[in-house]
Motif scaffolding. Structure first.
Motif, PDB file in Angstrom:
ATOM      1  N   ARG A   1      29.522  11.975 -17.293  1.00 46.54           N
ATOM      2  CA  ARG A   1      28.371  11.944 -16.389  1.00 46.54           C
ATOM      3  C   ARG A   1      27.384  13.053 -16.748  1.00 46.54           C
ATOM      4  O   ARG A   1      26.180  12.830 -16.807  1.00 46.54           O
ATOM      5  CB  ARG A   1      28.837  12.061 -14.932  1.00 46.54           C
ATOM      6  CG  ARG A   1      27.722  11.938 -13.926  1.00 46.54           C
ATOM      7  CD  ARG A   1      28.187  11.928 -12.467  1.00 46.54           C
ATOM      8  NE  ARG A   1      29.210  12.901 -12.157  1.00 46.54           N
ATOM      9  CZ  ARG A   1      30.491  12.626 -11.880  1.00 46.54           C
ATOM     10  NH1 ARG A   1      30.912  11.381 -11.881  1.00 46.54           N
ATOM     11  NH2 ARG A   1      31.337  13.592 -11.606  1.00 46.54           N
ATOM     12  N   ARG A   2      27.899  14.268 -17.017  1.00 44.61           N
ATOM     13  CA  ARG A   2      27.016  15.377 -17.406  1.00 44.61           C
ATOM     14  C   ARG A   2      26.264  15.068 -18.692  1.00 44.61           C
ATOM     15  O   ARG A   2      25.071  15.334 -18.817  1.00 44.61           O
ATOM     16  CB  ARG A   2      27.815  16.674 -17.562  1.00 44.61           C
ATOM     17  CG  ARG A   2      28.067  17.391 -16.251  1.00 44.61           C
ATOM     18  CD  ARG A   2      28.612  18.791 -16.491  1.00 44.61           C
ATOM     19  NE  ARG A   2      29.952  18.806 -17.044  1.00 44.61           N
ATOM     20  CZ  ARG A   2      31.076  18.719 -16.341  1.00 44.61           C
ATOM     21  NH1 ARG A   2      31.019  18.619 -15.027  1.00 44.61           N
ATOM     22  NH2 ARG A   2      32.253  18.745 -16.926  1.00 44.61           N
ATOM     23  N   GLN A   3      26.968  14.499 -19.671  1.00 44.05           N
ATOM     24  CA  GLN A   3      26.314  14.168 -20.939  1.00 44.05           C
ATOM     25  C   GLN A   3      25.250  13.089 -20.748  1.00 44.05           C
ATOM     26  O   GLN A   3      24.180  13.163 -21.347  1.00 44.05           O
ATOM     27  CB  GLN A   3      27.345  13.717 -21.970  1.00 44.05           C
ATOM     28  CG  GLN A   3      28.158  14.852 -22.531  1.00 44.05           C
ATOM     29  CD  GLN A   3      29.133  14.398 -23.602  1.00 44.05           C
ATOM     30  OE1 GLN A   3      29.208  13.218 -23.948  1.00 44.05           O
ATOM     31  NE2 GLN A   3      29.899  15.338 -24.127  1.00 44.05           N
ATOM     32  N   ALA A   4      25.534  12.095 -19.922  1.00 44.62           N
ATOM     33  CA  ALA A   4      24.548  11.042 -19.655  1.00 44.62           C
ATOM     34  C   ALA A   4      23.328  11.626 -18.957  1.00 44.62           C
ATOM     35  O   ALA A   4      22.187  11.275 -19.281  1.00 44.62           O
ATOM     36  CB  ALA A   4      25.177   9.937 -18.799  1.00 44.62           C
ATOM     37  N   GLU A   5      23.545  12.540 -17.997  1.00 44.24           N
ATOM     38  CA  GLU A   5      22.425  13.179 -17.313  1.00 44.24           C
ATOM     39  C   GLU A   5      21.609  14.023 -18.288  1.00 44.24           C
ATOM     40  O   GLU A   5      20.381  14.035 -18.242  1.00 44.24           O
ATOM     41  CB  GLU A   5      22.930  14.057 -16.162  1.00 44.24           C
ATOM     42  CG  GLU A   5      23.466  13.276 -14.996  1.00 44.24           C
ATOM     43  CD  GLU A   5      24.176  14.139 -13.970  1.00 44.24           C
ATOM     44  OE1 GLU A   5      24.302  15.368 -14.177  1.00 44.24           O
ATOM     45  OE2 GLU A   5      24.636  13.581 -12.966  1.00 44.24           O
ATOM     46  N   ARG A   6      22.280  14.729 -19.194  1.00 47.65           N
ATOM     47  CA  ARG A   6      21.594  15.539 -20.197  1.00 47.65           C
ATOM     48  C   ARG A   6      20.728  14.660 -21.100  1.00 47.65           C
ATOM     49  O   ARG A   6      19.563  14.973 -21.373  1.00 47.65           O
ATOM     50  CB  ARG A   6      22.636  16.288 -21.039  1.00 47.65           C
ATOM     51  CG  ARG A   6      22.242  17.694 -21.394  1.00 47.65           C
ATOM     52  CD  ARG A   6      23.359  18.451 -22.111  1.00 47.65           C
ATOM     53  NE  ARG A   6      24.373  18.909 -21.179  1.00 47.65           N
ATOM     54  CZ  ARG A   6      25.667  18.646 -21.260  1.00 47.65           C
ATOM     55  NH1 ARG A   6      26.154  17.952 -22.254  1.00 47.65           N
ATOM     56  NH2 ARG A   6      26.513  19.103 -20.361  1.00 47.65           N
TER      57      ARG A   6
ATOM     58  N   ARG B   1      19.569  11.657 -20.393  1.00 46.10           N
ATOM     59  CA  ARG B   1      18.478  11.115 -19.579  1.00 46.10           C
ATOM     60  C   ARG B   1      17.372  12.151 -19.421  1.00 46.10           C
ATOM     61  O   ARG B   1      16.188  11.838 -19.513  1.00 46.10           O
ATOM     62  CB  ARG B   1      19.011  10.689 -18.208  1.00 46.10           C
ATOM     63  CG  ARG B   1      18.511   9.382 -17.749  1.00 46.10           C
ATOM     64  CD  ARG B   1      19.061   8.885 -16.417  1.00 46.10           C
ATOM     65  NE  ARG B   1      20.037   9.678 -15.704  1.00 46.10           N
ATOM     66  CZ  ARG B   1      21.351   9.500 -15.743  1.00 46.10           C
ATOM     67  NH1 ARG B   1      21.869   8.555 -16.494  1.00 46.10           N
ATOM     68  NH2 ARG B   1      22.162  10.265 -15.048  1.00 46.10           N
ATOM     69  N   GLY B   2      17.753  13.410 -19.196  1.00 47.79           N
ATOM     70  CA  GLY B   2      16.775  14.482 -19.073  1.00 47.79           C
ATOM     71  C   GLY B   2      15.993  14.689 -20.350  1.00 47.79           C
ATOM     72  O   GLY B   2      14.779  14.905 -20.329  1.00 47.79           O
TER      73      GLY B   2
END
Length: 116
Positions: A38-43, A45-46
């Motif tokens: 989830r953190r990697q996907a958010e990163r 996306r950012g």
């Protein structure tokens, strides 16, 4: 009557304990994996939604009224000052023509083709 468990019963008990602990440990690791994904996907996306950096920057003085310098968009000195605002190419040229000093590190006057 012997109320003590047999060796075989103790071994079965030990196996159930190990399975229970391993199951709990795997569940914890699976949770860590999900959180990291989830953190990697958010990163990502950012990074995908981050606007492009400006091509030119104008550095303002401490009072935010005076223009102190002109920088290229990737200048490390501009990033350290914290007083820069994005500028268009024309704004950077106009500032240099008004005798605003170019940054000595990134040389925006050279990049813009203006010889001082």
């Amino acid at each position: 009557m012997n109320d003590e468990p047999s060796r075989l019963q103790l071994l079965h008990f030990a196996r159930r304990v190990v399975v229970q602990q391993a199951t709990a440990a795997l569940a914890q690791i699976d949770g860590w994996i999900v959180a990291e994904e989830r953190r990697q996907a958010e990163r990502r996306r950012g990074e995908d939604t981050r606007p492009a950096p400006p091509e030119w920057l104008v550095q303002y003085g401490l009072n935010r009224a005076n223009v102190d310098a002109v920088h290229t968009g990737g200048c490390w000195a501009a990033a350290k000052s914290g007083r820069c605002r994005p500028a268009t190419r024309q704004q950077a040229i106009d500032a240099l023509r008004r005798q605003v000093p170019p940054c000595i590190h990134c040389r925006p006057d050279t990049a813009l083709g203006i010889l001082g």
